[in-house]
Each structure stands twice: as C-alpha cells, then as structure tokens.
Scaffold this motif. Structure first.
Motif, mmCIF file in Angstrom:
data_model
loop_
_atom_site.group_PDB
_atom_site.id
_atom_site.type_symbol
_atom_site.label_atom_id
_atom_site.label_comp_id
_atom_site.label_asym_id
_atom_site.label_seq_id
_atom_site.Cartn_x
_atom_site.Cartn_y
_atom_site.Cartn_z
ATOM 1 N N ALA A 149 18.961 58.669 9.403
ATOM 2 C CA ALA A 149 19.375 59.840 8.630
ATOM 3 C C ALA A 149 20.200 60.798 9.485
ATOM 4 N N ALA A 162 17.573 53.984 2.351
ATOM 5 C CA ALA A 162 17.884 55.312 1.845
ATOM 6 C C ALA A 162 18.199 55.268 0.354
ATOM 7 N N ALA A 165 14.967 54.942 -1.500
ATOM 8 C CA ALA A 165 14.255 56.218 -1.440
ATOM 9 C C ALA A 165 14.805 57.181 -2.485
ATOM 10 N N SER A 166 16.122 57.223 -2.620
ATOM 11 C CA SER A 166 16.736 58.104 -3.610
ATOM 12 C C SER A 166 16.443 57.635 -5.022
ATOM 13 N N ASP A 171 13.007 60.236 -1.555
ATOM 14 C CA ASP A 171 13.853 60.991 -0.629
ATOM 15 C C ASP A 171 13.362 62.423 -0.430
ATOM 16 N N LEU A 175 13.035 63.404 3.274
ATOM 17 C CA LEU A 175 14.101 64.323 3.692
ATOM 18 C C LEU A 175 13.919 65.655 2.956
ATOM 19 N N HIS A 180 18.397 69.304 4.028
ATOM 20 C CA HIS A 180 18.710 67.909 3.710
ATOM 21 C C HIS A 180 19.316 67.747 2.318
ATOM 22 N N ARG A 184 20.721 64.306 0.554
ATOM 23 C CA ARG A 184 20.079 63.726 -0.631
ATOM 24 C C ARG A 184 21.089 63.513 -1.751
ATOM 25 N N LEU A 187 22.853 60.372 -1.003
ATOM 26 C CA LEU A 187 22.018 59.206 -1.249
ATOM 27 C C LEU A 187 21.938 58.871 -2.739
ATOM 28 N N ARG A 188 22.044 59.876 -3.594
ATOM 29 C CA ARG A 188 22.067 59.596 -5.033
ATOM 30 C C ARG A 188 23.280 58.739 -5.395
#
Length: 215
Positions: A149, A162, A165-166, A171, A175, A180, A184, A187-188
C-alpha cells in the motif's frame, strides 16, 4: 505445518481476520465472494481457466494442482453448465464462496496459522472464531500488504489482494482513516478492472441491492 506458499484466498483470509479476537473485519458473506474470486485468479495464473466475453469462465486444463482449495474450485468449475458456454464468474463466486472459505480455514488450521475456537451465541447457537495459531503467517501477510500500500501496489499479487479488499469492504479495516481515502478510491477502480475482483464486486452489489429492495 507451513507447507507450500500461501494461495491468494488464504492470504486474503488472513488479512480479513483479527488475529487476537478471531473475528472478521468485514461482512462474512462479502468476504466469501472475495475468497472465491481469489481462487479464480490463482487458477487463471496456473493456466487452468480462461475468461471470455468479460465474465464467462472456461476450464482449459482440468489437471489438479495439488492444493485442496484450488483443486476444489477447479472441480466445481468443471461441472456441466447449461448451454455449454461457461459459467458466469459472479454467479460462481456467489455459489462457491462458502465452501472455498471453509477449505481455506481448514488449510490455515493445518498450517498452524489459525486456531478454531467454538462459541455459542446467546448460549444456544454455535459458531467459531479463528484467532492466530502458533505459526505466525498473519503478521507477515499484513506487513506485505502495508508495504504494498505504501508503494501504491506495484506488483500484481498486491493489486489483486487490494482489489478483493475493496470489492468486499475490507479496505476500510486495512486502510482506515481519512489519510487513506484517496487510495481507497483508487482501489475501487481496481476492483472493477480485475475480472476476478469484479465478479466479487458484482456479487456484493447484488446482495446490497436485494437488501435495499432493488432486486
């Protein structure tokens, strides 16, 4: 017993579990979708499956890999599909997430990374928690994720983790905080670009829509 390197779904599960309390940091059902998506990514990397038309999975090499989690997923994908055009990825992760998660938990128990602690809700309803075991695999996994990250996820494995996670809402736990927030958001976008993560994302959105009366 540590055995072979962690698979993607195993590493994602370690990231999602609080090592002390043994509870998940995100919605359990959403996580299952992410774990199933991660299994798809490992199978694709091993040359066992391909995806066509954006979301239909085809098994191209049905030979087992010798890993119980991935071989289970591969066997499930080989089941006959009506029409013969391959199964849609988001449908497969919805149907296979629970079994993939249970196999990951068993595998991590065998590695010594988790302990299964039986509990009862209200003294009646049984459930399990999974705190860290004697073999610490969770701390290295978290350290790798944090380092990735900080470097904005330069390698593919980090980007995949990642993205899952999103897609699954993890996430926010990994994060947290306003610092963060821009990451984030990135990451979306990543969760929609990686097809295995997008399958999990679509499954999560289906559940949210159904809960909100939209399906």
């Amino acid at each position: 017993m540590t055995g072979n390197p962690l698979t993607l779904p195993e590493e994602l599960l370690l990231l999602a579990l609080d090592p002390v309390r043994g509870r998940l940091l995100n919605n359990p059902t959403y996580l299952r979708y992410g774990l199933a998506g991660a299994a798809l990514a490992d199978l694709e990397a091993a040359g066992r499956i391909t995806v066509d038309h954006g979301d239909r999975i085809t098994v191209t090499k049905p030979l087992p890999l010798g890993d119980p989690v991935l071989d289970h997923a591969l066997t499930a994908l080989r089941a006959p599909v009506k029409g013969g055009n391959g199964i849609k990825a988001h449908r497969w992760v919805r149907g296979s997430g629970r079994s993939v998660q249970e196999l990951c938990l068993r595998r991590l128990e065998e590695r010594g990374a988790l302990r299964r602690e039986p509990h009862r809700a209200l003294g009646l309803f049984p459930y399990d928690r999974f705190p860290a075991g004697p073999v610490d695999l969770a701390a290295p996994a978290r350290a790798r994720f944090t380092a990735a990250a900080d470097a904005r996820f330069p390698d593919r494995r980090g980007r995949l983790l990642a993205a899952y996670a999103s897609a699954t809402g993890l996430d926010a736990g990994l994060l947290p905080g306003g610092a963060h927030r821009p990451l984030r958001r990135d990451l979306r976008r990543l969760a929609k670009e990686e097809w295995t993560a997008y399958a999990a994302f679509r499954a999560v959105q289906h559940d949210k829509s159904a809960a909100g009366g939209g399906a």
